[in-house]
Scaffold this motif. Structure first.
Motif, short mmCIF file in Angstrom:
data_model
loop_
_atom_site.label_atom_id
_atom_site.label_comp_id
_atom_site.label_asym_id
_atom_site.label_seq_id
_atom_site.Cartn_x
_atom_site.Cartn_y
_atom_site.Cartn_z
N THR A 1 0.84 -1.20 0.00
CA THR A 1 0.00 0.00 0.00
C THR A 1 0.87 1.25 0.00
O THR A 1 1.81 1.35 0.79
N SER B 1 0.45 5.23 0.67
CA SER B 1 -0.48 6.20 1.25
C SER B 1 -0.03 7.61 0.89
O SER B 1 1.07 8.03 1.27
N PHE C 1 -1.00 11.06 1.76
CA PHE C 1 -1.76 11.89 2.68
C PHE C 1 -1.03 13.22 2.87
O PHE C 1 -0.67 13.60 3.98
N GLU D 1 -3.71 4.72 -1.49
CA GLU D 1 -4.69 5.46 -0.69
C GLU D 1 -4.44 6.96 -0.87
O GLU D 1 -3.29 7.40 -0.86
N TYR E 1 -4.29 2.29 11.37
CA TYR E 1 -3.24 1.29 11.36
C TYR E 1 -2.92 0.87 12.78
O TYR E 1 -2.95 1.67 13.71
#
Length: 287
Positions: free
Chosen positions: A51, A53, A55, A87, A221
């Motif tokens: 994954t 991420s 952000f 994500e 998480y």
């Protein structure tokens, strides 16, 4: 589950975006993130589907923070020829960094599954369109608008900037059109209006393929201080608002009896399975 014909069309790899230039002056974003929160992470590299991420804002700021094409390229190199989940919760930022990240994801040899968890605005909305599949939370948003820039100079300089901005708008329209199937004129009008598109509307309009089954503005998480025994797990779930009856059902399903003050570690018929069951729960919490 087999994809429908329409889903297959939407999931087709979008076209590569042209190289239209570079520079930190090409910033356009919405203030969507708390200034104290920023992260770019690559998780679960040892799994079959890592994954990434995103952000944070797109592009480096003056302190060197932000999600850049260099960082994404490094993440993809570490992932190799495996599928990945991306994500997104980003207000956007540097247009050309967004284009470069879009093209990096687009040419990745394995599937890229995008999950929009909070907002994919501006340049981040371009990145999201690179997914082979795009899932969005029902309470998340996609925001699209026209290209913006800061220009200095005389009248000739200002006039020269206009066709560049028009060209950028056209490139974005092409990407949105490839994903949604919408006419270019309609998409340009949406961009001119600085349109926010919520989860269900994004799916209906073709900007996303599916709603996420589990709603979340941000992923949760498991951290280093996550519960590792039954008593602390029960306390942890209670602080998250999980009723006692539901906690008991959870423990029963996992083969773990409900912790009690007088019996913090009661014997159960499946006592040997408890560490494994707890491990499965913690793994699910970090998924």
């Amino acid at each position: 589950m087999l994809r429908s014909g329409l889903f297959a069309v939407r999931a087709a790899r979008p076209p590569e975006m042209p190289d239209l230039g570079a520079g930190n002056d090409w910033q356009f974003e919405t203030q969507a993130l708390d200034p104290g929160f920023a992260a770019f992470e690559v998780k679960a590299l040892a799994s079959d589907k890592p994954t990434i991420s995103i952000f944070d804002r797109i592009g480096a700021d003056y302190d060197g923070n932000g999600v850049t094409a260099t960082r994404v390229a490094g993440a993809l190199r570490s992932i190799g020829n495996r599928a990945a989940t991306v994500e997104i919760n980003s207000p956007g930022g540097n247009y050309f960094e967004g284009v470069a990240i879009y093209n990096l994801l687009r040419r990745h040899p394995a599937a890229i599954d995008v999950q929009i968890l909070g907002i994919a605005a501006s340049a981040a909305s371009i990145i999201a369109m690179a997914g082979d599949t795009i899932a969005i939370a029902h309470n998340a948003e996609i925001m699209i608008h026209q290209a913006q820039g800061v220009f200095f100079g005389n009248a000739d300089d200002m006039e020269a900037a206009i066709p560049v901005l028009r060209k950028l708008d056209g490139a974005m329209v092409d990407v949105y059109a490839a994903r949604t199937g919408k006419p270019g004129d309609e998409l340009l009008q949406m961009m001119r209006a600085e349109t926010y598109i919520g989860g269900r509307d994004a799916v209906a309009a073709g900007f996303a393929d599916t709603l996420m089954e589990r709603d979340a503005e941000m992923p949760v998480y498991a951290s280093a201080d996550a519960p590792t025994d039954k008593a602390s797990l029960d306390k942890f779930l209670a602080t998250k608002g999980v009723p006692r009856s539901e906690r008991r059902e959870l423990y029963r399903a996992m083969g773990i009896t409900t912790p009690r003050a007088a019996d913090p570690d009661p014997a159960t018929p499946r006592a040997g399975d408890e560490p494994e069951a707890l491990a499965r729960l913690l793994q699910a919490m970090s998924a």
